[in-house]
Write a protein that holds these residues in place. Structure first.
Motif, PDB file in Angstrom:
ATOM      1  N   LEU A 101       0.851  -1.178   0.000  1.00  0.00           N
ATOM      2  CA  LEU A 101       0.000   0.000   0.000  1.00  0.00           C
ATOM      3  C   LEU A 101       0.891   1.234   0.000  1.00  0.00           C
ATOM      4  CD1 LEU A 101      -2.828   1.357   0.314  1.00  0.00           C
ATOM      5  CD2 LEU A 101      -2.457   1.255   2.789  1.00  0.00           C
ATOM      6  N   ILE A 102       0.681   2.134  -0.938  1.00  0.00           N
ATOM      7  CA  ILE A 102       1.455   3.377  -0.987  1.00  0.00           C
ATOM      8  C   ILE A 102       0.804   4.365  -0.021  1.00  0.00           C
ATOM      9  CG2 ILE A 102       2.433   5.132  -2.473  1.00  0.00           C
ATOM     10  CD1 ILE A 102       3.284   2.240  -3.097  1.00  0.00           C
ATOM     11  N   ASP A 103       1.464   4.580   1.103  1.00  0.00           N
ATOM     12  CA  ASP A 103       0.895   5.361   2.202  1.00  0.00           C
ATOM     13  C   ASP A 103       1.631   6.696   2.315  1.00  0.00           C
ATOM     14  OD1 ASP A 103      -0.351   6.296   4.423  1.00  0.00           O
ATOM     15  OD2 ASP A 103       0.251   4.663   5.766  1.00  0.00           O
ATOM     16  N   THR A 104       1.037   7.745   1.728  1.00  0.00           N
ATOM     17  CA  THR A 104       1.671   9.066   1.799  1.00  0.00           C
ATOM     18  C   THR A 104       1.561   9.696   3.175  1.00  0.00           C
ATOM     19  OG1 THR A 104      -0.382  10.101   1.012  1.00  0.00           O
ATOM     20  CG2 THR A 104       1.242   9.478  -0.650  1.00  0.00           C
ATOM     21  N   GLY A 105       0.731   9.123   4.053  1.00  0.00           N
ATOM     22  CA  GLY A 105       0.599   9.682   5.396  1.00  0.00           C
ATOM     23  C   GLY A 105       1.611   9.144   6.381  1.00  0.00           C
ATOM     24  N   SER A 112       5.141  -5.965   7.861  1.00  0.00           N
ATOM     25  CA  SER A 112       4.562  -6.936   8.790  1.00  0.00           C
ATOM     26  C   SER A 112       5.323  -8.254   8.675  1.00  0.00           C
ATOM     27  CB  SER A 112       3.080  -7.161   8.457  1.00  0.00           C
ATOM     28  OG  SER A 112       2.338  -5.962   8.618  1.00  0.00           O
ATOM     29  N   VAL A 113       5.774  -8.773   9.814  1.00  0.00           N
ATOM     30  CA  VAL A 113       6.610  -9.978   9.814  1.00  0.00           C
ATOM     31  C   VAL A 113       6.027 -10.998  10.785  1.00  0.00           C
ATOM     32  CG1 VAL A 113       8.662  -8.656   9.202  1.00  0.00           C
ATOM     33  CG2 VAL A 113       8.129  -9.078  11.619  1.00  0.00           C
ATOM     34  N   LEU A 114       6.616 -12.203  10.772  1.00  0.00           N
ATOM     35  CA  LEU A 114       6.190 -13.283  11.653  1.00  0.00           C
ATOM     36  C   LEU A 114       7.358 -13.685  12.563  1.00  0.00           C
ATOM     37  CD1 LEU A 114       4.415 -15.500   8.954  1.00  0.00           C
ATOM     38  CD2 LEU A 114       3.348 -13.822  10.474  1.00  0.00           C
ATOM     39  N   GLU A 115       7.025 -14.080  13.769  1.00  0.00           N
ATOM     40  CA  GLU A 115       8.000 -14.629  14.729  1.00  0.00           C
ATOM     41  C   GLU A 115       9.219 -13.722  14.878  1.00  0.00           C
ATOM     42  OE1 GLU A 115       8.946 -18.640  13.756  1.00  0.00           O
ATOM     43  OE2 GLU A 115       6.852 -19.279  13.595  1.00  0.00           O
ATOM     44  N   GLY A 134       2.702 -14.821   1.128  1.00  0.00           N
ATOM     45  CA  GLY A 134       1.315 -15.273   1.079  1.00  0.00           C
ATOM     46  C   GLY A 134       1.120 -16.473   1.969  1.00  0.00           C
ATOM     47  N   GLU A 135      -0.142 -16.892   2.147  1.00  0.00           N
ATOM     48  CA  GLU A 135      -0.444 -18.001   3.044  1.00  0.00           C
ATOM     49  C   GLU A 135       0.154 -19.307   2.532  1.00  0.00           C
ATOM     50  OE1 GLU A 135      -4.617 -18.149   3.537  1.00  0.00           O
ATOM     51  OE2 GLU A 135      -4.742 -16.250   4.645  1.00  0.00           O
ATOM     52  N   PHE A 190      -2.196  -5.731   3.637  1.00  0.00           N
ATOM     53  CA  PHE A 190      -0.992  -5.293   2.939  1.00  0.00           C
ATOM     54  C   PHE A 190       0.199  -5.561   3.848  1.00  0.00           C
ATOM     55  CE2 PHE A 190      -4.412  -2.637   1.277  1.00  0.00           C
ATOM     56  CZ  PHE A 190      -4.235  -2.781  -0.106  1.00  0.00           C
ATOM     57  N   PRO A 191       1.065  -6.520   3.504  1.00  0.00           N
ATOM     58  CA  PRO A 191       2.234  -6.786   4.351  1.00  0.00           C
ATOM     59  C   PRO A 191       3.232  -5.637   4.366  1.00  0.00           C
ATOM     60  CG  PRO A 191       2.345  -8.051   2.323  1.00  0.00           C
ATOM     61  CD  PRO A 191       0.994  -7.430   2.345  1.00  0.00           C
ATOM     62  N   LEU A 192       3.181  -4.762   3.352  1.00  0.00           N
ATOM     63  CA  LEU A 192       4.148  -3.678   3.262  1.00  0.00           C
ATOM     64  C   LEU A 192       3.423  -2.361   3.022  1.00  0.00           C
ATOM     65  CD1 LEU A 192       7.089  -2.626   3.052  1.00  0.00           C
ATOM     66  CD2 LEU A 192       6.976  -3.161   0.594  1.00  0.00           C
TER      67      LEU A 192
END
Length: 223
Positions: A101-105, A112-115, A134-135, A190-192
């Motif tokens: 997601l392109i987040d200008t804010g 987002s990561v796991l463990e 992905g899953e 969105f992981p990123l």
């Protein structure tokens, strides 16, 4: 003057007055006024209600001409790429292409990561985590040194202390090494999130479009 002469003169004047009066104009007579009798209400004609016809309304259609401006896309600035609200981004280390997601804010990018597990190596703080595209994809284990920590506050959530690491992000044909704060989260849309630290002086965002840059093109390094 003798009295006889005076009488003669008076009669002569009276006769002149009678002869000078017009014959068609009889002497005014006063007629007695006839009393007005009261009218019997039963003898009056019935009162009729008169309804006026409504005026005819003519509808006139007016056509207003409007000139519409033609929207033409022009480059906002030289050497800046156009991004949509969502793009595919390849992250290194790991070599995974993620939906971003392109987040200008956001000031910095977020992953987002796991463990996620912090540890110490050679007297420095490091972090170990797993990253999945992905899953159904197999997670990739990544270890990176921690540059610093940031506190992030979001509405409805407690403030979080997140580690910040350096990662390489590739969008289209553009690759930048930027700071990325890590958050441990199992479920995410969105992981990123690509923040302003990647967009600054590199890209402009058209929120009405998605996937403008297509598949990321990793830079090729000559030997």
């Amino acid at each position: 003057m003798p009295l006889v002469s005076l009488l003669l003169i008076t009669q002569w004047l009276t006769g002149c007055e009678l002869f000078s009066r017009p014959a068609s104009q009889p002497p005014a007579t006063t007629e007695p006024e006839t009393p007005v009798e009261a009218t019997d209400p039963s003898q009056c004609p019935p009162i009729e209600t008169v309804v006026c016809a409504e005026p005819e309304v003519k509808v006139v259609e007016r056509v207003i001409e409007r000139n519409y401006e033609k929207v033409v896309e022009v480059p906002v600035a030289k050497d800046r790429m156009v991004l949509g609200s969502e793009e595919s981004v390849t992250v290194e280390p790991g070599g995974l292409t993620l939906r971003a997601l392109i987040d200008t804010g956001a000031a910095t990018s977020s992953l987002s990561v796991l463990e996620m597990v912090p540890f110490e190596r050679d007297g420095n703080q490091w972090v170990r985590f797993q990253l999945s595209a992905g899953e159904e994809a197999k997670p990739v284990k990544i270890e990176l040194p921690i540059k610093r920590h940031v506190r992030v506050s979001r509405p409805g959530f407690d403030r979080q202390r997140r580690p910040v690491v350096d990662m390489s992000l590739t969008v289209g044909e553009v690759t930048h090494m930027v700071e990325v704060n890590l958050i441990q989260r199992d479920e995410f849309e969105f992981p990123l999130l690509v923040g302003r630290n990647f967009l600054k002086d590199a890209a402009v965002v058209d929120v009405s479009r998605k996937g403008v840059q297509g598949k990321p093109q990793l830079p090729s390094f000559s030997k």
